[in-house]
Design a protein around this motif. Structure first.
Motif, short mmCIF file in Angstrom:
data_model
loop_
_atom_site.label_atom_id
_atom_site.label_comp_id
_atom_site.label_asym_id
_atom_site.label_seq_id
_atom_site.Cartn_x
_atom_site.Cartn_y
_atom_site.Cartn_z
N ALA A 1 14.79 -8.76 -8.63
CA ALA A 1 13.51 -9.24 -9.18
C ALA A 1 12.65 -9.86 -8.09
CB ALA A 1 13.77 -10.24 -10.31
N ILE A 2 13.25 -10.68 -7.24
CA ILE A 2 12.48 -11.33 -6.17
C ILE A 2 11.99 -10.30 -5.16
CG2 ILE A 2 12.70 -12.89 -4.20
CD1 ILE A 2 14.58 -14.59 -5.96
N ALA A 3 12.87 -9.35 -4.80
CA ALA A 3 12.48 -8.34 -3.81
C ALA A 3 11.37 -7.43 -4.35
CB ALA A 3 13.70 -7.51 -3.41
N LEU B 1 6.40 -5.13 -3.69
CA LEU B 1 5.43 -4.30 -4.40
C LEU B 1 4.09 -5.01 -4.53
CD1 LEU B 1 7.56 -2.57 -7.18
CD2 LEU B 1 6.96 -1.74 -4.90
N GLY B 2 3.94 -6.12 -3.82
CA GLY B 2 2.68 -6.87 -3.82
C GLY B 2 1.64 -6.23 -2.93
N GLU C 1 4.67 7.01 1.04
CA GLU C 1 5.01 5.84 0.24
C GLU C 1 4.50 4.57 0.91
OE1 GLU C 1 9.27 6.13 0.13
OE2 GLU C 1 9.23 7.10 -1.82
N PRO C 2 4.18 3.55 0.12
CA PRO C 2 3.80 2.27 0.71
C PRO C 2 4.96 1.65 1.48
CG PRO C 2 3.21 2.35 -1.62
CD PRO C 2 4.04 3.56 -1.33
N PRO D 1 13.10 0.35 -6.29
CA PRO D 1 11.68 0.23 -5.95
C PRO D 1 10.74 0.25 -7.15
CG PRO D 1 12.42 2.46 -5.54
CD PRO D 1 13.62 1.68 -6.02
N GLU D 2 11.24 0.35 -8.38
CA GLU D 2 10.37 0.40 -9.55
C GLU D 2 9.96 -1.01 -9.96
OE1 GLU D 2 13.51 1.84 -9.68
OE2 GLU D 2 12.89 3.87 -9.19
#
Length: 183
Positions: free
Chosen positions: A21-23, A28-29, A41-42, A55-56
């Motif tokens: 959750a933290i990662a 993804l910010g 991909e970013p 990564p979702e």
């Protein structure tokens, strides 16, 4: 890199859900959203994939939900375990050396009082009925002391062994904490 027989440990770990959750929240910010050259991909998604994380974006909410679920589960199971499970060893009392010395002194005094009362009872029973009120009150007092000392002795035997304990204290004076800030 987790071995096949250890996969269950990965999926039941609350730390895995919290870390994911933290990662996901971080990578993804917006600051990790730019796409490097020769990539589709970013950068944040590439980092998550390279570290074996999901990564979702929905993994953030899975992590939050799992953390809350584990919090309720553990806060429910902990009191149940305290209530129904027995402790590993015998309960043992911690008594300071001063309290132990006082208790031993009180026990020896009670023994002397009991011996004295038994002598008085023998002497009063040998007399022909001439007992005064002071002897009666002393005799009744020693009987209650005798009963009290016996119950105290039984209670002290149930407590367990005495462990040594030395209280220590630490103090600090005039502490200063400074952080150098760059210009």
């Amino acid at each position: 890199d987790v071995k096949k027989w250890w996969l269950w440990g990965y999926w039941v770990s609350p730390m895995m859900y919290g870390q994911n959750a933290i990662a996901v929240n971080e990578f993804l910010g917006k600051s990790w959203a730019h796409i490097p050259l020769n990539s589709t991909e970013p950068l944040g998604v590439q980092i998550l994939k390279s570290r074996g994380l999901f990564p979702e974006a929905y993994w953030y909410w899975i992590g939050v939900g799992a953390s809350i679920g584990y919090m309720f589960l553990f806060n429910f199971l902990f009191p149940l375990a305290l209530h129904y499970l027995d402790s590993f060893g015998k309960p043992q009392a911690l008594i300071s050396e001063e309290a132990l010395a006082e208790r031993n002194a009180a026990t020896s005094e009670n023994k002397q009082i009991i011996e004295l009362s038994s002598k008085l009872e023998c002497s009063s029973s040998s007399a022909k009925g001439n007992t005064n009120t002071s002897q009666r009150s002393f005799s009744s007092t020693t009987q209650s002391a005798k009963v009290g000392s016996i119950s105290a002795a039984d209670h002290s035997r149930k407590r367990g062994m005495v462990l040594p304990f030395t209280p220590l204290s630490i103090t600090f004076d005039e502490i200063g904490y400074e952080v150098d800030m760059p210009q």
